[in-house]
Design a protein around this motif. Structure first.
Motif, PDB file in Angstrom:
ATOM      1  N   ALA A   1      54.162  41.052  15.794  1.00  0.00           N
ATOM      2  CA  ALA A   1      55.246  40.071  15.711  1.00  0.00           C
ATOM      3  C   ALA A   1      55.982  40.226  14.384  1.00  0.00           C
ATOM      4  O   ALA A   1      55.417  40.673  13.383  1.00  0.00           O
ATOM      5  CB  ALA A   1      54.699  38.655  15.848  1.00  0.00           C
ATOM      6  N   HIS A   2      57.256  39.869  14.390  1.00  0.00           N
ATOM      7  CA  HIS A   2      58.058  39.910  13.168  1.00  0.00           C
ATOM      8  C   HIS A   2      59.000  38.720  13.167  1.00  0.00           C
ATOM      9  O   HIS A   2      59.538  38.329  14.208  1.00  0.00           O
ATOM     10  CB  HIS A   2      58.865  41.206  13.075  1.00  0.00           C
ATOM     11  N   TYR A   3      59.192  38.158  11.973  1.00  0.00           N
ATOM     12  CA  TYR A   3      60.082  37.013  11.817  1.00  0.00           C
ATOM     13  C   TYR A   3      61.012  37.278  10.636  1.00  0.00           C
ATOM     14  O   TYR A   3      60.690  38.068   9.738  1.00  0.00           O
ATOM     15  CB  TYR A   3      59.283  35.727  11.563  1.00  0.00           C
ATOM     16  N   ALA A   4      62.149  36.624  10.641  1.00  0.00           N
ATOM     17  CA  ALA A   4      63.089  36.765   9.531  1.00  0.00           C
ATOM     18  C   ALA A   4      63.931  35.503   9.423  1.00  0.00           C
ATOM     19  O   ALA A   4      64.159  34.792  10.412  1.00  0.00           O
ATOM     20  CB  ALA A   4      63.990  37.984   9.720  1.00  0.00           C
ATOM     21  N   VAL A   5      64.375  35.241   8.203  1.00  0.00           N
ATOM     22  CA  VAL A   5      65.292  34.139   7.921  1.00  0.00           C
ATOM     23  C   VAL A   5      66.455  34.701   7.121  1.00  0.00           C
ATOM     24  O   VAL A   5      66.243  35.410   6.128  1.00  0.00           O
ATOM     25  CB  VAL A   5      64.605  33.016   7.121  1.00  0.00           C
ATOM     26  N   ALA A   6      67.668  34.422   7.554  1.00  0.00           N
ATOM     27  CA  ALA A   6      68.859  34.798   6.796  1.00  0.00           C
ATOM     28  C   ALA A   6      69.556  33.526   6.334  1.00  0.00           C
ATOM     29  O   ALA A   6      69.551  32.515   7.046  1.00  0.00           O
ATOM     30  CB  ALA A   6      69.806  35.634   7.652  1.00  0.00           C
ATOM     31  N   VAL A   7      70.146  33.578   5.160  1.00  0.00           N
ATOM     32  CA  VAL A   7      70.864  32.414   4.637  1.00  0.00           C
ATOM     33  C   VAL A   7      72.129  32.893   3.943  1.00  0.00           C
ATOM     34  O   VAL A   7      72.133  33.921   3.260  1.00  0.00           O
ATOM     35  CB  VAL A   7      69.972  31.597   3.671  1.00  0.00           C
ATOM     36  N   ARG A   8      73.202  32.157   4.160  1.00  0.00           N
ATOM     37  CA  ARG A   8      74.472  32.481   3.506  1.00  0.00           C
ATOM     38  C   ARG A   8      75.301  31.214   3.384  1.00  0.00           C
ATOM     39  O   ARG A   8      75.210  30.307   4.234  1.00  0.00           O
ATOM     40  CB  ARG A   8      75.252  33.529   4.304  1.00  0.00           C
ATOM     41  N   PRO A   9      76.122  31.103   2.356  1.00  0.00           N
ATOM     42  CA  PRO A   9      77.045  29.973   2.268  1.00  0.00           C
ATOM     43  C   PRO A   9      78.264  30.228   3.140  1.00  0.00           C
ATOM     44  O   PRO A   9      78.716  31.371   3.282  1.00  0.00           O
ATOM     45  CB  PRO A   9      77.422  29.950   0.787  1.00  0.00           C
ATOM     46  N   SER A  10      78.793  29.175   3.731  1.00  0.00           N
ATOM     47  CA  SER A  10      80.020  29.316   4.505  1.00  0.00           C
ATOM     48  C   SER A  10      81.180  29.619   3.570  1.00  0.00           C
ATOM     49  O   SER A  10      81.254  29.091   2.459  1.00  0.00           O
ATOM     50  CB  SER A  10      80.306  28.033   5.291  1.00  0.00           C
ATOM     51  N   GLY A  11      82.080  30.459   4.045  1.00  0.00           N
ATOM     52  CA  GLY A  11      83.259  30.762   3.241  1.00  0.00           C
ATOM     53  C   GLY A  11      84.397  29.792   3.453  1.00  0.00           C
ATOM     54  O   GLY A  11      85.392  29.829   2.724  1.00  0.00           O
TER      55      GLY A  11
END
Length: 405
Positions: free
Chosen positions: A347-357
């Motif tokens: 299994a693999h998991y990921a989290v991405a985060v970015r501010p809205s432009g």
């Protein structure tokens, strides 16, 4: 100098060219049509936008004779009076509630809905072809994966698929598309920042001849090279062709998706946003991103962080090791946290985060993947992955709320 519009029109200073442009656009879209069955009863909603002038004629010209435009949503109206909370967004499953009720009562087999400017499309179908079966929507990630499999399969069957063909997606769009491309031995450009302009840029960079599909998790898709932006008309046409093909084989789109999970592994995705309004919102977003960049978490919801991918600095860092270069097509303020489950190595998991432009909010994208397994059914595996994603979301929301307070 100002002049009255009607006067300028009468004097020939303004030329109306809608009919010519519409006809040329429809021809370009229909060039992407694939042969196959067209026996499908479709309910289409433009959600009070302009889509009826594009989607309807294209479906009719492509051979779909059983298409009805949803009456309450047919008239263009910027107030969007007949959709939930007056927000005409096909990403919102609630938009489909009344459409599903009508479709079930009148024997429809596919619902399509486009946003007001007709560049994004969502859909709903029965889960099974059994009387009284439940209907469910598909996410943008799931639609993109289904389109990728269908288009590549059609090209392979036609004998025209080569290693020079490619699909394009943003980094926050499902990795299922990448795995499908790998299975068909074509390239997937998949580390792009959010925004379809980056997909259009890849088409110009690599050349239009090999382009197969561009996809964003936010329900934006492009097939063909008549545009460099997402186009719901061509996506609706290809999605209808796929649904008709599946029906002829006794399957729904949901069952086609289950087939993909059996072949490529189960993929589950979700997303949420944290609002940071007010004059201090922008500063809070920057502070949050700097904190995550300089003091990354060691674990999230009990899952250890195995690597941090920084798209702004173009580096990848594993715990306890020096950072290494991480080539990215474009630099931007986005972080990926790769996670592992020691109890489940496949299994693999990921989290991405970015501010809205454009808005005072930070957006989080959550990903879960379980490699193919011959024993559990996809629904069982997806249930376990959904629980993991829910735990990740709960912990991240608590962290951001505490950070912002």
């Amino acid at each position: 100098r100002r002049i009255d519009f009607q006067q300028a029109l009468a004097e020939g200073k303004i030329l109306l060219c809608q009919e010519e442009v519409d006809a040329a656009f429809q021809r370009a879209v229909l060039e992407q049509s694939r042969p196959g069955p067209r026996d499908l009863k479709i309910l289409y909603s433009p959600l009070h936008g302009v889509g009826a002038s594009a989607v309807g004629p294209v479906l009719e010209a492509d051979g779909f004779s059983q298409v009805e435009v949803c009456g309450p949503h047919a008239a263009p109206d910027g107030d969007f009076p007949n959709v939930p909370n007056h927000v005409a967004n096909p990403e919102n499953p609630r938009v489909f509630d009344s459409l599903i009720e009508y479709a079930q009562a009148h024997g429809f087999e596919l619902i399509l809905a486009t946003d007001p400017d007709c560049d994004r499309v969502g859909c709903a179908t029965p889960v099974r072809w059994t009387p009284g079966a439940a209907w469910k929507t598909l996410t943008g990630n799931q639609i993109g994966a289904l389109l990728a499999e269908y288009l590549l399969q059609q090209a392979k069957q036609a004998g025209c698929l080569t290693p020079n063909h490619y699909v394009v997606k943003t980094a926050v769009t499902t990795e299922l598309i990448r795995r499908i491309a790998q299975a068909y031995e074509v390239r997937c450009v998949g580390d792009l920042l959010v925004g379809f302009k980056w997909i259009g840029g890849v088409i110009d960079q690599l050349g239009p001849d090999g382009f197969v599909l561009g996809a964003e998790e936010s329900y934006g898709f492009l097939i063909g090279t008549h545009a460099r932006d997402k186009d719901a008309a061509v996506a609706a046409m290809i999605l209808s062709e796929l649904a008709a093909q599946a029906k002829a084989a006794g399957q729904t789109l949901h069952q086609k998706l289950e087939d993909l999970f059996r072949r490529y592994g189960c993929h589950q995705e979700s997303a949420f946003s944290q609002q940071m309004p007010g004059a201090e919102g922008m500063q809070k977003m920057q502070t949050l991103m700097n904190h995550l960049r300089t003091q990354p978490p060691r674990q999230i919801a009990g899952l250890p962080v195995t690597a941090v991918r920084d798209y702004l600095q173009a580096i990848r860092t594993e715990p306890g090791r020096s950072s290494e270069p991480y080539p990215v097509p474009q630099k931007g303020d986005m972080l990926f946290f790769d996670l592992a489950d020691p109890a489940e190595p496949t299994a693999h998991y990921a989290v991405a985060v970015r501010p809205s432009g454009t808005e005072p909010k930070v957006k989080f994208y959550l990903f879960a993947y379980q490699a193919p397994d011959s024993s559990p059914e996809p629904e069982e595996v997806r249930g376990a992955l959904e629980k993991r994603l829910s735990a990740l979301e709960a912990e991240l929301k608590l962290f951001v709320e505490n950070f912002a307070s």
